[in-house]
Design a protein around this motif. Structure first.
Motif, PDB file in Angstrom:
ATOM      1  N   LEU A  67      75.627 100.869  36.969  1.00  0.00           N
ATOM      2  CA  LEU A  67      74.723 101.574  37.874  1.00  0.00           C
ATOM      3  C   LEU A  67      73.914 102.630  37.109  1.00  0.00           C
ATOM      4  CD1 LEU A  67      73.863 101.916  40.835  1.00  0.00           C
ATOM      5  CD2 LEU A  67      75.751 103.524  41.111  1.00  0.00           C
ATOM      6  N   LEU A  68      74.565 103.366  36.243  1.00  0.00           N
ATOM      7  CA  LEU A  68      73.892 104.380  35.446  1.00  0.00           C
ATOM      8  C   LEU A  68      72.812 103.755  34.557  1.00  0.00           C
ATOM      9  CD1 LEU A  68      73.897 107.408  34.644  1.00  0.00           C
ATOM     10  CD2 LEU A  68      75.461 106.782  32.807  1.00  0.00           C
ATOM     11  N   THR A  69      73.099 102.595  33.984  1.00  0.00           N
ATOM     12  CA  THR A  69      72.135 101.891  33.136  1.00  0.00           C
ATOM     13  C   THR A  69      70.905 101.479  33.946  1.00  0.00           C
ATOM     14  OG1 THR A  69      73.920 101.098  31.726  1.00  0.00           O
ATOM     15  CG2 THR A  69      71.820  99.926  31.587  1.00  0.00           C
ATOM     16  N   ILE A  70      71.129 100.970  35.129  1.00  0.00           N
ATOM     17  CA  ILE A  70      70.015 100.561  35.999  1.00  0.00           C
ATOM     18  C   ILE A  70      69.132 101.767  36.328  1.00  0.00           C
ATOM     19  CG2 ILE A  70      69.380  99.659  38.272  1.00  0.00           C
ATOM     20  CD1 ILE A  70      72.065  98.077  38.180  1.00  0.00           C
ATOM     21  N   ILE A  71      69.770 102.842  36.739  1.00  0.00           N
ATOM     22  CA  ILE A  71      69.008 104.043  37.117  1.00  0.00           C
ATOM     23  C   ILE A  71      68.268 104.601  35.901  1.00  0.00           C
ATOM     24  CG2 ILE A  71      69.190 106.406  37.981  1.00  0.00           C
ATOM     25  CD1 ILE A  71      71.689 105.370  39.546  1.00  0.00           C
ATOM     26  N   ARG A  72      68.955 104.667  34.779  1.00  0.00           N
ATOM     27  CA  ARG A  72      68.344 105.157  33.537  1.00  0.00           C
ATOM     28  C   ARG A  72      67.080 104.356  33.219  1.00  0.00           C
ATOM     29  NH1 ARG A  72      68.386 102.929  28.690  1.00  0.00           N
ATOM     30  NH2 ARG A  72      67.962 104.216  26.888  1.00  0.00           N
ATOM     31  N   ASN A  73      67.179 103.030  33.287  1.00  0.00           N
ATOM     32  CA  ASN A  73      66.028 102.173  32.956  1.00  0.00           C
ATOM     33  C   ASN A  73      64.888 102.346  33.945  1.00  0.00           C
ATOM     34  OD1 ASN A  73      67.347 101.236  30.701  1.00  0.00           O
ATOM     35  ND2 ASN A  73      68.120  99.395  31.703  1.00  0.00           N
ATOM     36  N   LYS A  74      65.221 102.472  35.230  1.00  0.00           N
ATOM     37  CA  LYS A  74      64.179 102.665  36.246  1.00  0.00           C
ATOM     38  C   LYS A  74      63.498 104.032  36.065  1.00  0.00           C
ATOM     39  CE  LYS A  74      65.732  99.502  39.828  1.00  0.00           C
ATOM     40  NZ  LYS A  74      64.507  98.727  39.870  1.00  0.00           N
ATOM     41  N   CYS A  75      64.274 105.043  35.752  1.00  0.00           N
ATOM     42  CA  CYS A  75      63.697 106.379  35.510  1.00  0.00           C
ATOM     43  C   CYS A  75      62.817 106.350  34.258  1.00  0.00           C
ATOM     44  CB  CYS A  75      64.802 107.424  35.359  1.00  0.00           C
ATOM     45  SG  CYS A  75      65.641 107.831  36.906  1.00  0.00           S
ATOM     46  N   LEU A  76      63.305 105.712  33.224  1.00  0.00           N
ATOM     47  CA  LEU A  76      62.510 105.593  31.998  1.00  0.00           C
ATOM     48  C   LEU A  76      61.186 104.880  32.262  1.00  0.00           C
ATOM     49  CD1 LEU A  76      65.091 104.741  29.198  1.00  0.00           C
ATOM     50  CD2 LEU A  76      63.514 106.679  29.246  1.00  0.00           C
ATOM     51  N   ASP A  77      61.252 103.780  33.003  1.00  0.00           N
ATOM     52  CA  ASP A  77      60.018 103.042  33.335  1.00  0.00           C
ATOM     53  C   ASP A  77      59.031 103.944  34.067  1.00  0.00           C
ATOM     54  OD1 ASP A  77      61.045 100.761  32.179  1.00  0.00           O
ATOM     55  OD2 ASP A  77      61.559  99.774  34.088  1.00  0.00           O
ATOM     56  N   HIS A  78      59.548 104.672  35.046  1.00  0.00           N
ATOM     57  CA  HIS A  78      58.659 105.543  35.828  1.00  0.00           C
ATOM     58  C   HIS A  78      58.070 106.661  34.959  1.00  0.00           C
ATOM     59  CE1 HIS A  78      56.942 107.518  39.257  1.00  0.00           C
ATOM     60  NE2 HIS A  78      57.460 108.651  38.811  1.00  0.00           N
ATOM     61  N   LEU A  79      58.920 107.300  34.161  1.00  0.00           N
ATOM     62  CA  LEU A  79      58.442 108.394  33.313  1.00  0.00           C
ATOM     63  C   LEU A  79      57.457 107.897  32.266  1.00  0.00           C
ATOM     64  CD1 LEU A  79      61.747 110.449  32.910  1.00  0.00           C
ATOM     65  CD2 LEU A  79      59.755 111.001  34.338  1.00  0.00           C
ATOM     66  N   ARG A  80      57.653 106.705  31.762  1.00  0.00           N
ATOM     67  CA  ARG A  80      56.695 106.137  30.794  1.00  0.00           C
ATOM     68  C   ARG A  80      55.355 105.862  31.461  1.00  0.00           C
ATOM     69  NH1 ARG A  80      61.354 102.601  28.204  1.00  0.00           N
ATOM     70  NH2 ARG A  80      61.969 104.026  26.541  1.00  0.00           N
ATOM     71  N   LYS A  81      55.391 105.402  32.718  1.00  0.00           N
ATOM     72  CA  LYS A  81      54.135 105.198  33.453  1.00  0.00           C
ATOM     73  C   LYS A  81      53.398 106.523  33.602  1.00  0.00           C
ATOM     74  CE  LYS A  81      55.443 101.334  36.396  1.00  0.00           C
ATOM     75  NZ  LYS A  81      55.808 100.948  37.756  1.00  0.00           N
ATOM     76  N   ILE A  82      54.153 107.560  33.951  1.00  0.00           N
ATOM     77  CA  ILE A  82      53.544 108.891  34.087  1.00  0.00           C
ATOM     78  C   ILE A  82      52.956 109.325  32.752  1.00  0.00           C
ATOM     79  CG2 ILE A  82      54.039 111.345  34.440  1.00  0.00           C
ATOM     80  CD1 ILE A  82      56.064 110.512  36.572  1.00  0.00           C
ATOM     81  N   GLN A  83      53.698 109.066  31.683  1.00  0.00           N
ATOM     82  CA  GLN A  83      53.229 109.448  30.354  1.00  0.00           C
ATOM     83  C   GLN A  83      51.924 108.739  30.006  1.00  0.00           C
ATOM     84  OE1 GLN A  83      55.712 108.192  27.047  1.00  0.00           O
ATOM     85  NE2 GLN A  83      55.346 110.147  26.010  1.00  0.00           N
ATOM     86  N   VAL A  84      51.851 107.448  30.281  1.00  0.00           N
ATOM     87  CA  VAL A  84      50.632 106.678  30.005  1.00  0.00           C
ATOM     88  C   VAL A  84      49.483 107.204  30.866  1.00  0.00           C
ATOM     89  CG1 VAL A  84      49.557 104.406  30.272  1.00  0.00           C
ATOM     90  CG2 VAL A  84      51.793 104.606  29.176  1.00  0.00           C
ATOM     91  N   ASN A  85      49.767 107.418  32.148  1.00  0.00           N
ATOM     92  CA  ASN A  85      48.726 107.935  33.046  1.00  0.00           C
ATOM     93  C   ASN A  85      48.250 109.314  32.612  1.00  0.00           C
ATOM     94  OD1 ASN A  85      48.843 105.636  34.599  1.00  0.00           O
ATOM     95  ND2 ASN A  85      50.162 106.520  36.155  1.00  0.00           N
TER      96      ASN A  85
END
Length: 190
Positions: A67-85
């Motif tokens: 569960l922690l791995t799933i959440i970590r990956n989803k948070c990373l994906d979102h934060l990377r999108k923010i970073q790109v934007n």
């Protein structure tokens, strides 16, 4: 019957753990995302993924790690999108800023009076070149050398009426050539 029993057991075990898992998932996501709704969504999505991959043979620690791995990956994906934007926005802002600085410097370096005077001077010079030689000479003596019609007539040996005719002819042609600049001339010199 065994399949139904396994599903029932899985459902009961998952349901018992859901409040704790959701709370842990939400708090973990929220600590990185700082967005309550998004953290709730990610916690819910992660729990759905956990449910889809639920295996009774996994230990509680393995489930939490998954569960922690799933959440970590989803948070990373979102934060990377923010970073790109954010990077894209900063680049666009930088381009806009450079263009703004350019426009400001262009305006600061431009002296409208000098521009118009230069344009007007070119038109006057070109118009005077089109005049017959004597008309041009009389105009220059009158307007540039500030001589009176009497002085010009005496100097060139012609009548005052002839001098006035040539000056009128010159001014008439200049008015036609400078008609588009009249508002600017009035704005600058009136």
């Amino acid at each position: 019957m065994e399949l139904h029993k396994d599903t029932l057991s899985k459902t009961i075990t998952f349901s018992e753990n859901y409040p704790d898992y959701f709370h842990r998932s939400f708090v973990y996501a929220q600590s990185y995302l700082h967005d309550q709704h998004l953290s709730e969504d990610i916690a819910s999505e992660a729990l759905i993924k956990l449910w889809e991959n639920w295996d009774e043979s996994y230990t509680t620690v393995q489930r939490k790690a998954f569960l922690l791995t799933i959440i970590r990956n989803k948070c990373l994906d979102h934060l990377r999108k923010i970073q790109v934007n954010t990077k894209t926005h900063e680049e666009l802002t930088e381009i806009s800023q450079r263009e703004l600085v350019f426009r400001i410097s262009l305006l600061e370096s431009t002296v409208p009076q000098e521009l118009f005077i230069s344009d007007i001077q070119k038109i006057v010079d070109n118009t005077l070149k089109q005049l017959p030689e004597q008309t041009r000479l009389i105009f220059k003596l009158s307007r540039i050398d500030n001589k009176s019609a009497n002085e010009i007539a005496g100097e060139l040996g012609i009548s005052i009426k002839s001098v006035e005719y040539h000056i009128t002819k010159s001014l008439s042609l200049l008015r036609k050539k400078l008609k588009d600049y009249l508002p600017v001339i009035l704005f600058l010199y009136a």
